[in-house]
Design an enzyme around this catalytic site. Structure first.
Site, PDB file in Angstrom:
ATOM      1  N   GLY A  11       0.797  -1.269   0.043  1.00  0.00           N
ATOM      2  CA  GLY A  11       0.150  -0.147   0.000  1.00  0.00           C
ATOM      3  C   GLY A  11       0.902   1.372  -0.021  1.00  0.00           C
ATOM      4  N   VAL A  23      17.008   8.669  -0.782  1.00  0.00           N
ATOM      5  CA  VAL A  23      17.830   7.477  -1.168  1.00  0.00           C
ATOM      6  C   VAL A  23      18.614   7.839  -2.526  1.00  0.00           C
ATOM      7  CG1 VAL A  23      17.744   5.206  -2.161  1.00  0.00           C
ATOM      8  CG2 VAL A  23      16.516   5.846  -0.281  1.00  0.00           C
ATOM      9  N   ARG A  25      19.446  10.927  -3.918  1.00  0.00           N
ATOM     10  CA  ARG A  25      20.322  11.901  -3.637  1.00  0.00           C
ATOM     11  C   ARG A  25      21.564  11.676  -2.623  1.00  0.00           C
ATOM     12  NH1 ARG A  25      17.036  17.338  -4.715  1.00  0.00           N
ATOM     13  NH2 ARG A  25      16.695  16.808  -6.782  1.00  0.00           N
ATOM     14  N   ARG A  72       0.890  -4.982  -5.060  1.00  0.00           N
ATOM     15  CA  ARG A  72       0.897  -6.454  -4.243  1.00  0.00           C
ATOM     16  C   ARG A  72       1.213  -7.236  -4.976  1.00  0.00           C
ATOM     17  NH1 ARG A  72      -0.663  -4.159   0.767  1.00  0.00           N
ATOM     18  NH2 ARG A  72      -2.129  -2.503   1.015  1.00  0.00           N
ATOM     19  N   ASP A 103       4.907  -4.498   6.481  1.00  0.00           N
ATOM     20  CA  ASP A 103       5.347  -5.883   6.862  1.00  0.00           C
ATOM     21  C   ASP A 103       5.410  -6.935   5.743  1.00  0.00           C
ATOM     22  OD1 ASP A 103       2.691  -6.188   6.856  1.00  0.00           O
ATOM     23  OD2 ASP A 103       2.222  -7.081   8.390  1.00  0.00           O
ATOM     24  N   THR A 126       4.194   2.917   5.680  1.00  0.00           N
ATOM     25  CA  THR A 126       2.699   2.308   5.710  1.00  0.00           C
ATOM     26  C   THR A 126       1.895   3.303   6.378  1.00  0.00           C
ATOM     27  OG1 THR A 126       0.890   0.672   6.596  1.00  0.00           O
ATOM     28  CG2 THR A 126       3.317   0.787   7.296  1.00  0.00           C
ATOM     29  N   ASP A 128      -0.566   2.573   8.573  1.00  0.00           N
ATOM     30  CA  ASP A 128      -0.976   1.818   9.490  1.00  0.00           C
ATOM     31  C   ASP A 128       0.054   1.890  10.802  1.00  0.00           C
ATOM     32  OD1 ASP A 128      -2.909   0.987   7.730  1.00  0.00           O
ATOM     33  OD2 ASP A 128      -2.232  -1.204   7.466  1.00  0.00           O
ATOM     34  N   ASP A 130       2.113   0.110  11.743  1.00  0.00           N
ATOM     35  CA  ASP A 130       2.034  -1.199  12.653  1.00  0.00           C
ATOM     36  C   ASP A 130       3.112  -2.079  12.439  1.00  0.00           C
ATOM     37  OD1 ASP A 130       1.425  -1.920   9.715  1.00  0.00           O
ATOM     38  OD2 ASP A 130      -0.029  -3.319  10.134  1.00  0.00           O
ATOM     39  N   ARG A 155     -18.328  16.679  11.358  1.00  0.00           N
ATOM     40  CA  ARG A 155     -18.902  17.366  12.783  1.00  0.00           C
ATOM     41  C   ARG A 155     -19.994  18.430  12.236  1.00  0.00           C
ATOM     42  NH1 ARG A 155     -17.071  17.058  17.749  1.00  0.00           N
ATOM     43  NH2 ARG A 155     -15.229  15.896  17.471  1.00  0.00           N
ATOM     44  N   ARG A 163     -27.302  14.403  13.979  1.00  0.00           N
ATOM     45  CA  ARG A 163     -27.171  12.890  13.355  1.00  0.00           C
ATOM     46  C   ARG A 163     -25.894  12.288  14.206  1.00  0.00           C
ATOM     47  NH1 ARG A 163     -27.738  14.309   7.083  1.00  0.00           N
ATOM     48  NH2 ARG A 163     -29.893  13.622   6.872  1.00  0.00           N
ATOM     49  N   ARG A 172      -6.453  -2.784   9.380  1.00  0.00           N
ATOM     50  CA  ARG A 172      -6.892  -4.084   9.181  1.00  0.00           C
ATOM     51  C   ARG A 172      -6.662  -4.913  10.678  1.00  0.00           C
ATOM     52  NH1 ARG A 172      -5.875  -6.708   3.434  1.00  0.00           N
ATOM     53  NH2 ARG A 172      -3.812  -5.330   3.772  1.00  0.00           N
ATOM     54  N   ALA A 187     -13.131  12.243  18.778  1.00  0.00           N
ATOM     55  CA  ALA A 187     -14.146  11.514  18.655  1.00  0.00           C
ATOM     56  C   ALA A 187     -14.919  10.976  19.947  1.00  0.00           C
ATOM     57  CB  ALA A 187     -13.622  10.216  17.758  1.00  0.00           C
ATOM     58  N   LEU A 215     -25.746  17.317  20.407  1.00  0.00           N
ATOM     59  CA  LEU A 215     -26.385  17.405  19.108  1.00  0.00           C
ATOM     60  C   LEU A 215     -25.988  16.270  18.230  1.00  0.00           C
ATOM     61  CD1 LEU A 215     -26.484  21.461  18.278  1.00  0.00           C
ATOM     62  CD2 LEU A 215     -28.172  19.885  19.528  1.00  0.00           C
ATOM     63  N   ARG A 265      -5.012   7.316   2.281  1.00  0.00           N
ATOM     64  CA  ARG A 265      -3.507   7.075   1.723  1.00  0.00           C
ATOM     65  C   ARG A 265      -3.173   8.049   0.755  1.00  0.00           C
ATOM     66  NH1 ARG A 265      -3.886   1.054   0.971  1.00  0.00           N
ATOM     67  NH2 ARG A 265      -3.215   1.428  -1.538  1.00  0.00           N
TER      68      ARG A 265
HETATM   69  O1  F6P Z   1      -1.469  -1.379   4.897  1.00  0.00           O
HETATM   70  C1  F6P Z   1      -2.009  -0.410   4.488  1.00  0.00           C
HETATM   71  C2  F6P Z   1      -3.554  -0.291   3.887  1.00  0.00           C
HETATM   72  O2  F6P Z   1      -4.023   0.996   3.781  1.00  0.00           O
HETATM   73  C3  F6P Z   1      -4.335  -0.875   5.157  1.00  0.00           C
HETATM   74  O3  F6P Z   1      -4.660   0.011   6.178  1.00  0.00           O
HETATM   75  C4  F6P Z   1      -5.577  -1.254   4.333  1.00  0.00           C
HETATM   76  O4  F6P Z   1      -6.271  -2.319   4.906  1.00  0.00           O
HETATM   77  C5  F6P Z   1      -4.909  -1.937   3.098  1.00  0.00           C
HETATM   78  O5  F6P Z   1      -3.768  -1.005   2.972  1.00  0.00           O
HETATM   79  C6  F6P Z   1      -5.681  -1.629   2.014  1.00  0.00           C
HETATM   80  O6  F6P Z   1      -4.930  -2.200   0.713  1.00  0.00           O
HETATM   81  P1  F6P Z   1      -5.430  -2.493  -0.743  1.00  0.00           P
HETATM   82  O7  F6P Z   1      -5.276  -0.776  -1.336  1.00  0.00           O
HETATM   83  O8  F6P Z   1      -4.455  -3.072  -1.400  1.00  0.00           O
HETATM   84  O9  F6P Z   1      -6.873  -2.684  -0.614  1.00  0.00           O
END
Ligand code: F6P
Length: 332
Positions: A11, A23, A25, A72, A103, A126, A128, A130, A155, A163, A172, A187, A215, A265
């Protein structure tokens, strides 16, 4: 080391261009040649290489996405695919790789190293956040800002129409984006993969808020909430719709859904992401020049550190539970 390659994989994340620029330069500064590999591992297998010079990376720092493109790649998950990839690198006398990605991308690079001896340094890219071995990944800061901007806008209309909104964020397997953006965006409730909060609890909170004269309510839900691991990005698998239906049934409050999705993204990287990417990109090249391999460069406690990829991949990076708790206190 005379010639290195650089690629982005998985992603995309805002700041990847700034990392590529750093990288390229840095490598040129130290008299190395640099080849860009387009479309991640797919381009590596197919031999989609371009020569990069200082000019090739002009005017890209401020752009989101990755000018080398990303993918991917299923073929790279096979031994045969990785053999083809290594042959493409050897044919061009490329002595080391810089891999920018998450990862999955770093796991792939490690297989290439173990099986084919291709030296590489990974850069965590990434939204994420993570990945262990770094406090922050490239793209995370920009994505958080995008989410907070979206919350601010939603908001306005939520208040006007009294609402609730269920806002679905990416993540994920982790709630990093949801917790940090939820705290910064004010939030009212958070639903993340790491914590089990029932919809009934959320409903009680929303009903109490209404009684107090609020509200609207904003609930941020990570796409992986409730063990929901979307592989094919089928919108019907989004947890947000089911949650909204249940909240509307139990509270009688009008509740709408917005899935931020890939909006998170994109966009011009923040200053934080550009600086992080510049530091990590330069360091990755220096590590390759020192003969290091199979490592990821990260930012730990404001210092650049090279961490063995095995350690990065075996550890699960935990969200900051103190921040989660702080959100709970501040959102009463
Ligand atoms: O890993 C980055 C990410 O944006 C995740 O947050 C998301 O679940 C996933 O990639 C979406 O991947 P794709 O763009 O391949 O659907």
């Amino acid at each position: 080391m005379k010639r290195i390659g650089v690629l982005t994989s998985g992603g995309d994340a805002p700041g990847m261009n700034a990392a590529i620029r750093a990288v390229v330069r840095t490598a040129i500064f130290y008299n190395l040649e640099v080849m860009g590999i387009r479309r991640g591992y797919a381009g590596l297998i197919e031999g989609d290489f371009i020569e990069l010079n200082s000019n090739s990376v002009s005017d890209i720092m401020q752009r989101g996405g990755t000018f080398l493109l990303s993918a991917r790649c299923e073929e790279f998950a096979t031994k045969e695919g990785r053999k083809k990839a290594a042959e493409q690198l050897r044919k061009r006398n490329i002595d080391g790789l810089v891999v920018i990605g998450g990862d999955g991308s770093l796991t792939g690079a490690e297989y290439l190293y173990q099986e084919q001896g291709i030296a590489y340094i990974g850069i965590p890219g990434t939204i994420d956040n993570d990945l262990a071995g770094t406090d922050i990944t490239i793209g995370f800061d920009t994505a958080m800002n995008t989410i907070v901007d979206a919350i601010n806008k939603i908001r306005d209309t939520a208040t006007s129409h009294e609402r609730n909104f269920i806002i679905e964020t990416m993540g994920r397997i982790s709630g990093f984006l949801t917790v940090m953006a939820g705290l910064a965006g004010g939030a009212d409730a958070l639903l993340i993969p790491e914590q089990t909060v029932s919809i009934d609890e959320i409903c009680d909170k929303l009903a109490k808020r209404q009684k107090e004269g609020r509200l609207h309510s904003i609930v941020l839900v990570a796409e992986g909430y409730g063990g929901n691991f979307r592989t094919n990005r089928d919108i019907n698998e989004s947890p947000a719709y089911g949650i909204a239906r249940r909240i509307a049934e139990l509270t009688g409050q009008e509740t709408r859904v917005i899935i931020l999705g890939h909006l998170q993204r994109g966009g011009s990287p923040t200053v934080m992401d550009r600086i992080l990417a510049s530091k990590l990109g330069a360091k990755a090249v220096k590590l390759l020049m020192e003969g290091q391999a199979s490592k990821m460069v990260g930012l730990v406690g404001n210092k650049l550190e090279a961490c063995s990829i095995k350690d990065v991949l075996k550890k699960k990076k935990e969200i900051d539970l103190e921040l989660y708790e702080l959100h709970r206190i501040l959102s009463i």
